[in-house]
Scaffold this motif. Structure first.
Motif, PDB file in Angstrom:
ATOM      1  N   GLU A   1     -45.895  -4.524 -40.013  1.00  0.00           N
ATOM      2  CA  GLU A   1     -46.135  -5.896 -40.467  1.00  0.00           C
ATOM      3  C   GLU A   1     -47.572  -6.333 -40.191  1.00  0.00           C
ATOM      4  O   GLU A   1     -48.196  -7.010 -41.014  1.00  0.00           O
ATOM      5  CB  GLU A   1     -45.155  -6.854 -39.782  1.00  0.00           C
ATOM      6  N   LEU A   2     -48.112  -5.937 -39.035  1.00  0.00           N
ATOM      7  CA  LEU A   2     -49.471  -6.333 -38.676  1.00  0.00           C
ATOM      8  C   LEU A   2     -50.521  -5.440 -39.327  1.00  0.00           C
ATOM      9  O   LEU A   2     -51.693  -5.810 -39.432  1.00  0.00           O
ATOM     10  CB  LEU A   2     -49.636  -6.297 -37.152  1.00  0.00           C
ATOM     11  N   GLY A   3     -50.130  -4.226 -39.688  1.00  0.00           N
ATOM     12  CA  GLY A   3     -51.057  -3.304 -40.339  1.00  0.00           C
ATOM     13  C   GLY A   3     -52.042  -2.638 -39.390  1.00  0.00           C
ATOM     14  O   GLY A   3     -53.099  -2.178 -39.824  1.00  0.00           O
ATOM     15  N   VAL A   4     -51.703  -2.568 -38.104  1.00  0.00           N
ATOM     16  CA  VAL A   4     -52.578  -1.929 -37.120  1.00  0.00           C
ATOM     17  C   VAL A   4     -51.732  -1.120 -36.154  1.00  0.00           C
ATOM     18  O   VAL A   4     -50.534  -1.361 -35.978  1.00  0.00           O
ATOM     19  CB  VAL A   4     -53.411  -2.965 -36.318  1.00  0.00           C
ATOM     20  N   GLU A   5     -52.378  -0.147 -35.487  1.00  0.00           N
ATOM     21  CA  GLU A   5     -51.723   0.622 -34.434  1.00  0.00           C
ATOM     22  C   GLU A   5     -51.868  -0.137 -33.125  1.00  0.00           C
ATOM     23  O   GLU A   5     -52.978  -0.441 -32.688  1.00  0.00           O
ATOM     24  CB  GLU A   5     -52.366   2.003 -34.319  1.00  0.00           C
ATOM     25  N   LEU A   6     -50.744  -0.445 -32.503  1.00  0.00           N
ATOM     26  CA  LEU A   6     -50.762  -1.238 -31.274  1.00  0.00           C
ATOM     27  C   LEU A   6     -50.815  -0.384 -30.015  1.00  0.00           C
ATOM     28  O   LEU A   6     -51.405  -0.789 -29.013  1.00  0.00           O
ATOM     29  CB  LEU A   6     -49.519  -2.141 -31.220  1.00  0.00           C
TER      30      LEU A   6
END
Length: 306
Positions: A42-47
């Motif tokens: 959903e955020l479009g980034v690797e956390l």
């Protein structure tokens, strides 16, 4: 994006393991993995990424972790404020504590009074060096923590004052002295307790323009006590950190001039604190005002004449 996903993200960053998070929450490891992947998608980034067998936040993950914990803290505050209107029957309180001073002397008394009044509040305690407690407060991993003043970046509530003492082998020539000056601790090997008030000790020597001969760096106070008792060196610790019943192998002497240390409770921002956190402060204050914490001072050392 759900609060459940944010909670799982926060816990993975804290515990470093999907398995540990699954065990903590009572869900499957696949559910933990799915929640994180959904949030990252959903955020479009690797956390998070694996490093040395542990899951750690990426750069953007570290930034968003602070946001996530802020949102989670606000959600918990809302739940507790609603619960407070019903008598505050439920809630969570995360406490940071350091060493014997807080964990063995202050915290048990405050917790006993707190649990008697709020038996259904879920309490989590993290213990580490005082510098870790400061980091946990800043990263919102905990709601409230024990600290050593001054701490200008937090809202603080003083609890008590103790003194720094020189720790000497019982056979040391200074063991019979009324008090000890910092300069007199620079002639022997020095034992520095990293988990204690290491920063305060180092500042004291710098301020006095003295340089101790640091030969031992101990992670735990008990290791420091053992080293001094063996005659391996001398040290400087807080009186409250010492065992209530010391052995006869070492002695503690006040400093000349005296040096005190103020222990307090701290929170990041009182205005955003949860009802459970504010209640903990209130209980601690009541104990302090009734003298319920003062008897934790050993009181066995007289202040030296200057």
């Amino acid at each position: 994006m759900t609060f459940s996903q944010l909670q799982i993200f926060s816990l993975i960053a804290e515990l470093g393991s999907f398995t540990a998070v699954a065990s903590r929450l009572g869900i499957s490891q696949s559910a933990v993995s799915h929640a994180l992947k959904a949030l990252e998608s959903e955020l479009g980034v690797e956390l998070l990424r694996r490093s040395g067998g542990v899951s750690v936040p990426t750069d953007i993950g570290q930034t968003l972790l602070l946001r996530a914990r802020t949102l989670l803290a606000l959600e918990e505050t809302m739940r507790q404020e609603a619960a407070a209107a019903r008598g505050m029957k439920r809630g969570t309180l995360r406490i940071g504590s350091f060493g014997p001073t807080a964990s063995m002397r202050l915290l048990p008394k405050i917790l006993a009074a707190y649990r008697a009044e709020y038996p259904d509040i879920d309490i989590h305690i993290d213990e580490g060096p005082d510098r870790d407690v400061l980091h946990w407060l800043e990263s919102q991993r905990i709601d409230i923590g024990f600290v050593v003043l001054p701490q200008e970046r937090f809202d603080t509530y003083p609890l008590l004052r103790d003194q720094m003492v020189a720790l000497l082998p019982a056979s040391h020539p200074l063991a019979q002295a009324e008090a000890v000056r910092l300069a007199e601790l620079c002639h022997d090997p020095f034992v520095l307790t990293e988990a204690g008030s290491a920063e305060l000790v180092q500042r004291l020597f710098v301020g006095a323009q003295q340089t101790p001969v640091v030969r031992y760096r101990c992670a735990q106070l008990m290791s420091t006590l053992a080293a001094v008792a063996r005659g391996d060196g001398v040290s400087l610790v807080a009186e409250l950190a010492l065992p209530a019943v010391p052995t006869g192998d070492y002695v503690a002497k006040p400093l000349l001039p005296p040096v005190t240390r103020d222990v307090a409770l701290a929170m990041l921002d009182e205005r955003q604190a949860s009802p459970a956190t504010l209640a903990f402060v209130r209980v601690a204050k009541q104990l302090r005002e009734r003298g319920g914490l003062r008897d934790e001072l050993q009181g066995g050392l007289e202040q030296p004449r200057q």
